[in-house]
Design an enzyme around this catalytic site. Structure first.
Site, PDB file in Angstrom:
ATOM      1  N   SER A   1       0.853  -1.198   0.000  1.00  0.00           N
ATOM      2  CA  SER A   1       0.000   0.000   0.000  1.00  0.00           C
ATOM      3  C   SER A   1       0.883   1.240   0.000  1.00  0.00           C
ATOM      4  O   SER A   1       1.977   1.225   0.582  1.00  0.00           O
ATOM      5  CB  SER A   1      -0.879   0.014   1.256  1.00  0.00           C
TER       6      SER A   1
ATOM      7  N   TYR B   1      -2.627  -0.599  10.589  1.00  0.00           N
ATOM      8  CA  TYR B   1      -2.716  -0.974   9.169  1.00  0.00           C
ATOM      9  C   TYR B   1      -1.498  -0.438   8.403  1.00  0.00           C
ATOM     10  O   TYR B   1      -0.819  -1.176   7.676  1.00  0.00           O
ATOM     11  CB  TYR B   1      -4.004  -0.409   8.560  1.00  0.00           C
TER      12      TYR B   1
HETATM   13  N1  LIG Z   1      -8.747  -0.711  -1.406  1.00  0.00           N
HETATM   14  C1  LIG Z   1      -7.690   0.050  -1.189  1.00  0.00           C
HETATM   15  O1  LIG Z   1      -7.763   1.288  -1.194  1.00  0.00           O
HETATM   16  C2  LIG Z   1      -6.358  -0.582  -0.935  1.00  0.00           C
HETATM   17  C3  LIG Z   1      -5.215   0.241  -0.985  1.00  0.00           C
HETATM   18  C4  LIG Z   1      -3.988  -0.334  -0.736  1.00  0.00           C
HETATM   19  C5  LIG Z   1      -3.892  -1.673  -0.456  1.00  0.00           C
HETATM   20  N2  LIG Z   1      -5.016  -2.448  -0.402  1.00  0.00           N
HETATM   21  C6  LIG Z   1      -4.869  -3.855  -0.054  1.00  0.00           C
HETATM   22  O2  LIG Z   1      -5.514  -4.664  -1.007  1.00  0.00           O
HETATM   23  C7  LIG Z   1      -5.860  -5.905  -0.389  1.00  0.00           C
HETATM   24  C8  LIG Z   1      -7.294  -6.249  -0.731  1.00  0.00           C
HETATM   25  O3  LIG Z   1      -8.157  -5.292  -0.134  1.00  0.00           O
HETATM   26  P1  LIG Z   1      -9.496  -4.782  -0.826  1.00  0.00           P
HETATM   27  O4  LIG Z   1      -9.359  -3.333  -0.986  1.00  0.00           O
HETATM   28  O5  LIG Z   1      -9.833  -5.606  -1.973  1.00  0.00           O
HETATM   29  O6  LIG Z   1     -10.532  -4.989   0.391  1.00  0.00           O
HETATM   30  P2  LIG Z   1     -11.778  -5.990   0.598  1.00  0.00           P
HETATM   31  O7  LIG Z   1     -12.710  -5.861  -0.552  1.00  0.00           O
HETATM   32  O8  LIG Z   1     -12.266  -5.721   1.973  1.00  0.00           O
HETATM   33  O9  LIG Z   1     -11.111  -7.431   0.503  1.00  0.00           O
HETATM   34  C9  LIG Z   1     -10.359  -7.985   1.538  1.00  0.00           C
HETATM   35  C10 LIG Z   1     -10.370  -9.477   1.375  1.00  0.00           C
HETATM   36  O10 LIG Z   1      -9.550 -10.050   2.403  1.00  0.00           O
HETATM   37  C11 LIG Z   1     -10.256 -11.137   2.958  1.00  0.00           C
HETATM   38  N3  LIG Z   1      -9.790 -11.412   4.315  1.00  0.00           N
HETATM   39  C12 LIG Z   1      -9.832 -10.608   5.395  1.00  0.00           C
HETATM   40  N4  LIG Z   1      -9.297 -11.234   6.459  1.00  0.00           N
HETATM   41  C13 LIG Z   1      -8.910 -12.457   6.031  1.00  0.00           C
HETATM   42  C14 LIG Z   1      -8.285 -13.560   6.652  1.00  0.00           C
HETATM   43  N5  LIG Z   1      -7.950 -13.546   7.951  1.00  0.00           N
HETATM   44  N6  LIG Z   1      -8.017 -14.661   5.899  1.00  0.00           N
HETATM   45  C15 LIG Z   1      -8.345 -14.693   4.590  1.00  0.00           C
HETATM   46  N7  LIG Z   1      -8.946 -13.688   3.950  1.00  0.00           N
HETATM   47  C16 LIG Z   1      -9.223 -12.576   4.665  1.00  0.00           C
HETATM   48  C17 LIG Z   1     -11.717 -10.741   2.880  1.00  0.00           C
HETATM   49  O11 LIG Z   1     -12.534 -11.894   2.826  1.00  0.00           O
HETATM   50  P3  LIG Z   1     -13.438 -12.485   3.997  1.00  0.00           P
HETATM   51  O12 LIG Z   1     -13.704 -11.356   4.959  1.00  0.00           O
HETATM   52  O13 LIG Z   1     -14.639 -12.993   3.271  1.00  0.00           O
HETATM   53  O14 LIG Z   1     -12.606 -13.581   4.563  1.00  0.00           O
HETATM   54  C18 LIG Z   1     -11.759 -10.065   1.513  1.00  0.00           C
HETATM   55  O15 LIG Z   1     -11.928 -11.016   0.488  1.00  0.00           O
HETATM   56  C19 LIG Z   1      -5.604  -5.732   1.105  1.00  0.00           C
HETATM   57  O16 LIG Z   1      -4.357  -6.304   1.448  1.00  0.00           O
HETATM   58  C20 LIG Z   1      -5.532  -4.228   1.262  1.00  0.00           C
HETATM   59  O17 LIG Z   1      -4.766  -3.838   2.366  1.00  0.00           O
HETATM   60  C21 LIG Z   1      -6.255  -1.940  -0.652  1.00  0.00           C
END
Ligand SMILES: NC(=O)c1ccc[n+]([C@@H]2O[C@H](COP(=O)([O-])OP(=O)(O)OC[C@H]3O[C@@H](n4cnc5c(N)ncnc54)[C@H](OP(=O)(O)O)[C@@H]3O)[C@@H](O)[C@H]2O)c1
Length: 251
Positions: free
Chosen positions: A142, A155
């Site tokens: 990130s 985070y």
């Molecule tokens: N969106 C942004 O702005 C952004 C920016 C920078 C980085 N990121 C990174 O991108 C990645 C994906 O995030 P996203 O934005 O797509 O958010 P999201 O839609 O909330 O997806 C997060 C995913 O992680 C899963 N998860 C959470 N805890 C888990 C665990 N203990 N074991 C297995 N799966 C787990 C959730 O599934 P369940 O809850 O169904 O298990 C969900 O599928 C993350 O690492 C996040 O930090 C996102």
């Protein structure tokens, strides 16, 4: 020698929504064998139902026993992996300035998922990755790993740890068949921001982010900073205090 890895067999953690589900769809559309994993079978099966042939494995990355079981199940489905995407992540607003600070479960959930989980899954998947002629581990970092957002202090720290671990892992695996990649997203429009009152106004549409991430992977890049992710990466070196103030203005 080109670093490009063919799509082959792909395992994605946290693929029930957002970036994980989006990457799974992109790899599937290109003909890869895609295994999606997460904690919630119903949500994962809803994703898989839209992409015939995609398979589902229950794996809570924060639970080392669940990771062992998950990787054993992956090994029953495929003799090798060409791509592991360590994507699972959670984000919490944590305020240490109030009289009653966050409780122990809130304090460590992001560390267990975003960092310890990523390390555990990587270690467990390496034997399957080594069986492919060429493979890659892809970490979703990130921009906040370079310049923290103070309202999500743990985070942001986990993403700094992901970056540091990625650099060391890449050094250790240099010369092996396994490439180590870090994607550095900006704010992307996904459910990750559910704890905020609304999606941040500068959020990049998911499809645009996926286009840029896949383009970087296809180009064989080790680091793929996207949009404001690149600004954070460079700004953290050149004008760290100004960028920190900018990101945290109004808070
Ligand atoms: N969106 C942004 O702005 C952004 C920016 C920078 C980085 N990121 C990174 O991108 C990645 C994906 O995030 P996203 O934005 O797509 O958010 P999201 O839609 O909330 O997806 C997060 C995913 O992680 C899963 N998860 C959470 N805890 C888990 C665990 N203990 N074991 C297995 N799966 C787990 C959730 O599934 P369940 O809850 O169904 O298990 C969900 O599928 C993350 O690492 C996040 O930090 C996102």
């Amino acid at each position: 020698m080109s670093k490009r890895v063919v799509d082959g067999a792909v395992l994605i953690t946290g693929a029930s929504s957002g970036i994980g589900a989006g990457l799974a769809a992109r790899f599937h559309a290109r003909g890869a064998r895609v295994i999606i994993s997460g904690r919630d079978r119903t949500r994962l099966e809803a994703v898989a139902a839209r992409h015939p042939g995609m398979s589902v494995i229950i794996m809570d990355v924060a639970d080392p026993e669940s990771v062992s079981r998950g990787l054993a199940a992956v090994a029953r489905e495929t003799p090798y992996l060409t791509t592991l995407v360590n994507n699972a992540g959670i984000q919490r607003l944590l305020d240490f300035s109030v009289a009653e600070p966050p409780g122990p479960a809130d304090l460590t959930a992001e560390i267990d998922t975003n960092f310890a989980g990523l390390v555990t899954v990587t270690a467990a998947a390496l034997p399957l990755l080594r069986r492919a002629p060429k493979a890659r581990v892809v970490h979703i970092g990130s921009g906040l790993g370079f310049v923290p957002y103070a309202r999500t202090p743990v985070y942001s720290a986990t993403k700094a740890a992901v970056h540091s671990f990625t650099v060391s892992l890449r050094h250790q695996l240099a010369g092996s068949t396994v490439q180590v990649v870090e994607i550095i997203p900006p704010v992307v429009d996904t459910p990750l921001h559910r704890s905020l009152p609304s999606t941040p106004p500068m959020a990049m549409p998911l499809d645009r982010f996926l286009d840029r991430a896949i383009h970087g992977l296809d180009a064989g890049k080790d680091e793929i900073p996207v949009g404001l992710g690149r600004v954070s990466q460079i700004g953290a070196r050149v004008f760290p205090k100004r960028l920190f103030s900018l990101i945290n203005r109004g808070d």
